[in-house]
Enzyme design. Structure first.
Site, PDB file in Angstrom:
ATOM      1  N   TYR A 136     -14.782  15.332 -22.745  1.00  0.00           N
ATOM      2  CA  TYR A 136     -14.106  15.351 -21.447  1.00  0.00           C
ATOM      3  C   TYR A 136     -13.367  14.036 -21.308  1.00  0.00           C
ATOM      4  CZ  TYR A 136     -13.843  15.681 -16.257  1.00  0.00           C
ATOM      5  OH  TYR A 136     -13.420  15.736 -14.953  1.00  0.00           O
ATOM      6  N   LYS A 164     -11.226  18.271 -23.706  1.00  0.00           N
ATOM      7  CA  LYS A 164     -10.959  18.727 -22.345  1.00  0.00           C
ATOM      8  C   LYS A 164     -10.230  17.608 -21.608  1.00  0.00           C
ATOM      9  CE  LYS A 164     -12.293  19.638 -17.803  1.00  0.00           C
ATOM     10  NZ  LYS A 164     -12.758  18.868 -16.650  1.00  0.00           N
ATOM     11  N   ILE A 209     -10.143  24.910 -17.536  1.00  0.00           N
ATOM     12  CA  ILE A 209     -11.311  24.736 -16.676  1.00  0.00           C
ATOM     13  C   ILE A 209     -10.776  24.458 -15.272  1.00  0.00           C
ATOM     14  CG2 ILE A 209     -13.338  23.308 -16.198  1.00  0.00           C
ATOM     15  CD1 ILE A 209     -13.609  22.936 -19.236  1.00  0.00           C
TER      16      ILE A 209
END
Length: 320
Positions: A136, A164, A209
């Protein structure tokens, strides 16, 4: 190792509260199952949207376990101040049968140290070697992961399958140019609701997401489907994706700010999900002006989408 969990549209679940401001896991599971039934690929729990800093480690693990037991595909957030705690969350995710990990950078203590972050990431990846994981990347956490560190980690930990990106449009393009485009097995996940079309069309993302997708699952799935079709060269889908993206712009922009959970929980309540009324801290609430603005934009989008959906070609084969 399959990395299919990192495709399509994946909402980052918020944690609903009971009247005593403790987690309502029954409501969490209901919402997770509802979103999967709507067409979501899986869910993330517990990332920033899940209020991980406000929950105990035991509460976070219970939420993960309850979702897995209910048959909801779960990607587990590993946010922690202490690497040892992050490792515990990764190991627990593997033990209970989660589908993947979102490896969050170390925060506060030595958070801007590349050496500390490398060791933090390595410890998490090693704790669940059979779970596919994405790093992330979020400048908001105080550390930006770059290509050299990503590939050094991937060389030692094959379960690191993707990236991500929560840094915005420029960082998404950086990831596409320098990390994810040279190997089709490396997944790029869009992490900001304002960059869905950009991420799929210009950066080759495999999935998104989403925060606003908790509130508007049908509409966000529609946007993702249009964006994926546009990325494959469909000119009409590209035009429609741009229209829908522009209409969602304000609601999506809440995902970029510190009050994102407050905004999205409030809009969940507007949807009729009363279990999202409260926050863990009593003083965490939107101002009257923020609520009024969110409500006006929510109504405007709902009205616009109802009309736009009637236009020739607006829905077509790409509607959720």
């Amino acid at each position: 190792m399959s990395n299919d969990i990192f495709t399509g549209c994946i909402p980052a679940l918020m944690t609903p509260c009971k009247d005593d401001r403790t987690p309502d896991f029954d409501a969490l599971v209901r919402k997770g199952k509802e979103l999967i039934a709507a067409g979501m690929r899986g869910v993330v729990y517990c990332g920033s949207m899940g209020d991980w800093p406000l929950l105990t480690d035991e509460e976070r693990m219970e939420g993960v376990a309850r979702l897995v037991e209910a048959g909801v595909p779960v990607i587990v957030g590993t946010g922690a101040v202490n690497t040892a705690k992050a490792v515990e969350h990764a190991a627990h995710a593997a033990k209970v049968g989660a589908h993947g990990l979102m490896v969050i950078p170390r925060v506060l203590s030595r958070g801007n140290s590349p050496a500390a972050q490398r060791n933090h990431f390595k410890a998490i990846l090693a704790a669940a070697p059979d779970l596919p994981a994405v790093i992330y990347n979020s400048p908001y956490y105080g550390f930006a992961t770059r290509a050299d560190l990503f590939f050094a980690l991937r060389a030692e930990h094959p379960n690191l399958v993707g990236f991500k990106e929560f840094g915005g449009a420029a960082d998404l393009r950086y990831a596409a140019e320098n990390i994810t485009s040279g190997d089709e097995t490396i997944k790029l996940m869009i992490g900001v609701d304002t960059t869905v079309v950009h991420g799929f069309v210009n950066c080759g993302a495999s999935g998104a997401i989403t925060g606003i997708g908790n509130v508007l699952p049908k509409e966000v799935l529609h946007l993702v489907a249009l964006s994926q079709a546009a990325a494959a060269g469909d000119a009409d889908a590209r035009q429609r994706a741009a229209e829908l993206d522009a209409a969602l712009a304000v609601l999506s922009s809440f995902d970029e700010g510190p009050d994102l959970v407050l905004y999205y929980k409030h809009m969940m309540v507007l949807n009729g999900d009363r279990e999202y009324t409260l926050h863990f801290n009593e003083t965490d609430e939107l101002s009257d002006s923020q609520r009024g603005y969110a409500e006006a934009q929510y109504r405007l989008f709902r009205e616009w989408y109802a009309e736009w959906s009637k236009l020739p070609g607006a829905v077509s084969k790409y509607a959720a």
